[in-house]
Motif scaffolding. Structure first.
Motif, short mmCIF file in Angstrom:
data_model
loop_
_atom_site.label_atom_id
_atom_site.label_comp_id
_atom_site.label_asym_id
_atom_site.label_seq_id
_atom_site.Cartn_x
_atom_site.Cartn_y
_atom_site.Cartn_z
N HIS A 145 0.86 -1.19 0.00
CA HIS A 145 0.00 0.00 0.00
C HIS A 145 0.89 1.23 0.00
O HIS A 145 2.10 1.14 0.22
CB HIS A 145 -0.91 -0.01 1.23
N THR A 147 2.15 4.82 1.50
CA THR A 147 2.31 5.41 2.83
C THR A 147 2.61 6.89 2.64
O THR A 147 2.77 7.35 1.52
CB THR A 147 3.52 4.78 3.55
N SER A 148 2.75 7.58 3.77
CA SER A 148 3.09 9.00 3.64
C SER A 148 4.55 9.17 3.25
O SER A 148 4.97 10.27 2.91
CB SER A 148 2.82 9.73 4.95
N ILE A 152 7.57 5.67 7.15
CA ILE A 152 6.45 4.83 7.59
C ILE A 152 6.53 3.45 6.91
O ILE A 152 6.25 2.42 7.53
CB ILE A 152 5.10 5.51 7.29
N ALA A 153 6.93 3.42 5.64
CA ALA A 153 7.05 2.12 4.95
C ALA A 153 8.10 1.27 5.67
O ALA A 153 7.90 0.07 5.91
CB ALA A 153 7.43 2.35 3.49
N GLU A 156 6.72 -0.04 9.01
CA GLU A 156 5.83 -1.20 8.89
C GLU A 156 6.61 -2.47 8.61
O GLU A 156 6.26 -3.55 9.07
CB GLU A 156 4.79 -0.95 7.79
N SER A 407 10.62 -1.28 0.56
CA SER A 407 9.95 0.03 0.57
C SER A 407 10.48 0.83 -0.62
O SER A 407 11.67 0.82 -0.90
CB SER A 407 10.19 0.78 1.90
N ASP A 409 9.81 4.70 -2.65
CA ASP A 409 9.09 5.98 -2.58
C ASP A 409 8.80 6.55 -3.95
O ASP A 409 9.71 7.12 -4.60
CB ASP A 409 9.93 7.01 -1.80
N ILE A 458 -2.50 -1.10 8.55
CA ILE A 458 -1.44 -0.11 8.36
C ILE A 458 -1.28 0.76 9.60
O ILE A 458 -2.17 0.80 10.44
CB ILE A 458 -1.70 0.78 7.12
N GLU A 460 -0.77 4.09 9.60
CA GLU A 460 -1.49 5.36 9.47
C GLU A 460 -3.00 5.10 9.44
O GLU A 460 -3.44 3.97 9.26
CB GLU A 460 -1.07 6.06 8.18
N LYS A 463 -5.64 8.70 4.76
CA LYS A 463 -4.56 8.87 3.80
C LYS A 463 -5.12 9.31 2.46
O LYS A 463 -6.24 8.91 2.08
CB LYS A 463 -3.72 7.59 3.68
#
Ligand SMILES: Cc1ncc(COP(=O)(O)O)c(C=O)c1O
Length: 654
Positions: A145, A147-148, A152-153, A156, A407, A409, A458, A460, A463
């Protein structure tokens, strides 16, 4: 030769302004039509009376004025769109992502749940599948999923890895509570009853064996008691203190705290994460790097061996694809090989996470337009028949498919707006180990099994669906292959290598340039020195000065923007030794006795058009660096050309 399309971005002179405006106007019109068509029978706003009309006009005028001030203030932003900007990992965003973000934001969907965001949660699932296909995860087995961001990735990843590590202990105690036993697969492929394993064996099961236990317990004792029993023995329920009391009481063995292995080059988010998860920063074990700033696989092996002698469990090993400071790509395949060896020779295993927040999109260069995996030779051919990238580079990036989690980005090398990180987990069952049921969203979960409530798994909550739409449209129009993102990566990597070569061949006299090795991605690190600079403090002062003059905070707008970092001991010992010896070869006698480290200048060559007039911009940048360095000498009121030995640098070391 792979080149980005000029229509993908607004362009340094806003060349595609017409296209972006057209898309944004279409977005507003389409949204307005949607509103009007929702319940056409509804009355609009009541016709206002005269006073209200005047007030409304005044409010609109206020809005226009304040909006105008905001637009003006925004001109003070950092010009990251320009090829003159080579600072942080930040550049243009694709037109597709800008248009999709703004269009979707008008609807403001919240991707915490399909109930409130039916369209964009589907879009997010597609984005995850696109990223999974790019790195080679099986999208029918994995989960992911947005993330911000990368922090955060990464959080998790470790949250799940930690819970997977301790899950077999909870499973064994749950089995005892339920009065059953189940078989489990050991590292050598043999099977054994779970109840026969000692604590060390329980903490050294493969993630897949650990996750199988859930289903096995269900089969042995069908019913809700399984979940209750598992939960009552889990780390998530007990917390660290009670958990280690439980280990002591049940196994007569508390074991030392589990550790996380990460190279000295890893992102500082890992230090935050081990602290936040209660793992403790003492448990973040630094693995030395080699001269290329990549995790040293031999050092990793030695670390694992020594941890196993002390019976210290390993939660995870974090490998980086694209380190923040240098863009180094760890040899992930060799790290995976080290784990295989640890399993065979030491009976030790652990979760491997690739922090590909920065470099993950490099995998697009290994994908042919039909999505199949390119050989290294084919990648080189696509890149114009160069000797780059090496077999090892292609192998390292392709090995992302063998990590347990990754992860990536999109808001970095994916060229889309913030906030957009992504977390991918190879075996989606792992998410159950961090699941929390939100009561007010539970009904939505039960009616929509295909798209379960994201908030359940998750960290968060709310989102932006707009971020998902931005990534989705960008990937749809600029595919994650050599037909799309591969071209962007290739162009910026070419730019970085050109800059590296230029810095090595240019005349910087009276200074000389010392460079880190050729970069794996598009970040170039180097420093200037001068024979009259006798201490490291003086040398650092020179490079800090250059950075100060070429940063957005400079007194007058700088002609080019770069950034800097400091390489310190022990994380960078190998690199520091090599730099210090290069510097000594250049006439200095530097030692890092106070452990201050070395300041290096850092240029992130990320502009998608950096290779359009590459030579011009790169020459301009290296010239600007030299001119600023000369300015440092005048700043110290010294005439270096007439008498370099007379430099008075005492102030520089303060
Ligand atoms: C390798 C790496 N991991 C993680 C992060 C954290 O990403 P974010 O700033 O999106 O939280 C960064 C950010 O620069 C990074 O470079």
């Amino acid at each position: 030769m792979l080149r980005p399309s000029r229509s993908w971005f607004l362009g340094p002179m806003a060349e595609n302004e017409g296209l972006l405006s057209e898309l944004l106007i279409a977005a507003v019109k389409s949204h307005a039509e949607w509103r009007r068509s929702f319940r056409p029978e509804d009355p609009g706003l009541l016709p206002p009376c005269q006073t209200e009309l005047q007030r409304d006009h005044a409010a609109a005028a206020d809005l226009r004025r304040e909006f105008g001030s905001l637009l003006k203030a925004l001109h003070g932003s950092v010009p990251v769109f320009s090829a003159r900007y080579n600072g942080h990992m930040l550049s243009e965003q694709t037109i597709a992502s800008q248009a999709a973000y703004i269009a979707t934001m008008l609807y403001n969907p919240n991707n915490v749940s399909a109930e409130v965001a039916p369209v964009t949660t589907r879009v997010e699932a597609e984005v995850t599948a696109q990223l999974a296909d790019m790195i080679g995860f099986d999208s029918s087995r994995c989960w992911g999923h947005l993330t911000s961001g990368g922090t955060i990735a990464n959080f998790e990843a470790l949250w799940i890895a930690r819970n997977i590590l301790y899950h077999p202990v909870a499973a064994l105690l749950a089995a005892r509570t339920l009065g059953v036993d189940v078989s489990v697969e050991l590292l050598d492929g043999a099977r054994a009853p779970l109840g026969d394993l000692d604590l060390w064996q329980l903490l050294n099961l493969r993630p897949s064996s650990s996750l199988n236990l859930w289903e096995k317990l269900w089969l042995a004792a069908p019913g809700p008691d399984v979940e209750k029993a598992l939960n009552s023995h889990s780390l998530a329920t007990l917390g660290y203190q009670d958990y280690s009391r439980q280990l002591g009481a049940q196994f007569g063995d508390e074991l030392p705290a589990g550790v996380v292995l990460a190279a000295g080059t890893s992102h500082y988010s890992w230090a935050k994460i081990v602290a936040a998860l209660g793992i403790g920063s003492n448990q973040l074990v630094v693995v030395p790097v080699d001269i290329h700033c990549r995790m040293d696989p031999d050092a990793l092996w030695r670390e694992i061996e020594s941890l196993s002698w002390d019976r210290i469990p390993i939660m995870a090993c974090v490998s980086t694809c694209g380190t923040t400071e240098e863009g180094a790509v760890d040899d992930l395949q060799r790290i995976l090989d080290v784990r295989a060896r640890a399993e065979a020779e030491l009976g030790v295993t652990f979760h491997i996470h690739s922090d590909a927040c920065y470099g993950g999109y490099a995998a697009s260069l290994t994908r042919a337009p039909d999505g199949s995996r390119h050989t290294a030779a084919a990648v080189r051919e696509e890149c114009g028949g160069t000797s780059w990238p090496t077999d090892q580079w292609v192998r390292s990036v392709s090995a992302l498919e063998n990590a347990d989690s990754v992860s990536i980005d999109p808001h970095k090398l994916g060229y889309v707006p913030y906030p957009a990180g992504a977390f991918l987990l190879k075996d989606r069952r792992g998410r159950e180990l961090v699941a929390t049921d939100p009561p007010y969203l539970a009904v939505a979960a039960s009616v929509n099994d295909e798209q379960p409530v994201m908030g359940r798994f998750i960290f968060e909550g709310s989102k932006p669906g707009a971020a998902a739409a931005a990534v989705w449209l960008s990937h749809r129009t600029i595919p994650l292959t050599t037909a799309g993102h591969g071209r962007l990566i290739a162009a910026t990597l070419r730019g970085a290598r050109d800059l590296h070569a230029l810095l090595g061949s240019s005349d910087f006299s009276p200074f000389s340039v010392v460079r880190l090795p050729e970069p794996d991605l598009n970040i170039v690190c180097f420093l200037l020195h001068h024979p009259a600079l006798e201490t490291l403090a003086e040398l650092n002062a020179l490079n800090e000065y250059i950075y100060g003059e070429l940063s957005p905070a400079a007194e007058k707008p700088p002609p080019y923007i770069i950034t800097r970092t400091r390489l310190t001991s022990p994380a960078y010992d190998t690199v520091l030794q090599s730099l210090l010896s290069d510097l000594r070869g250049g006439g200095g006698s530097y030692v890092d006795s106070s452990g201050q480290g070395i300041t290096v200048l850092r240029a992130t060559v990320m502009n998608p058009f950096s290779d359009v007039d590459n030579a011009g911009y790169l020459l301009g940048l290296s010239d600007a660096v030299r001119r600023v360095a000369v300015g440092f000498l005048s700043y110290r009121s010294v005439n270096v050309d007439s008498d370099p030995g007379s430099l008075l640098f005492s102030a520089a070391s303060t």
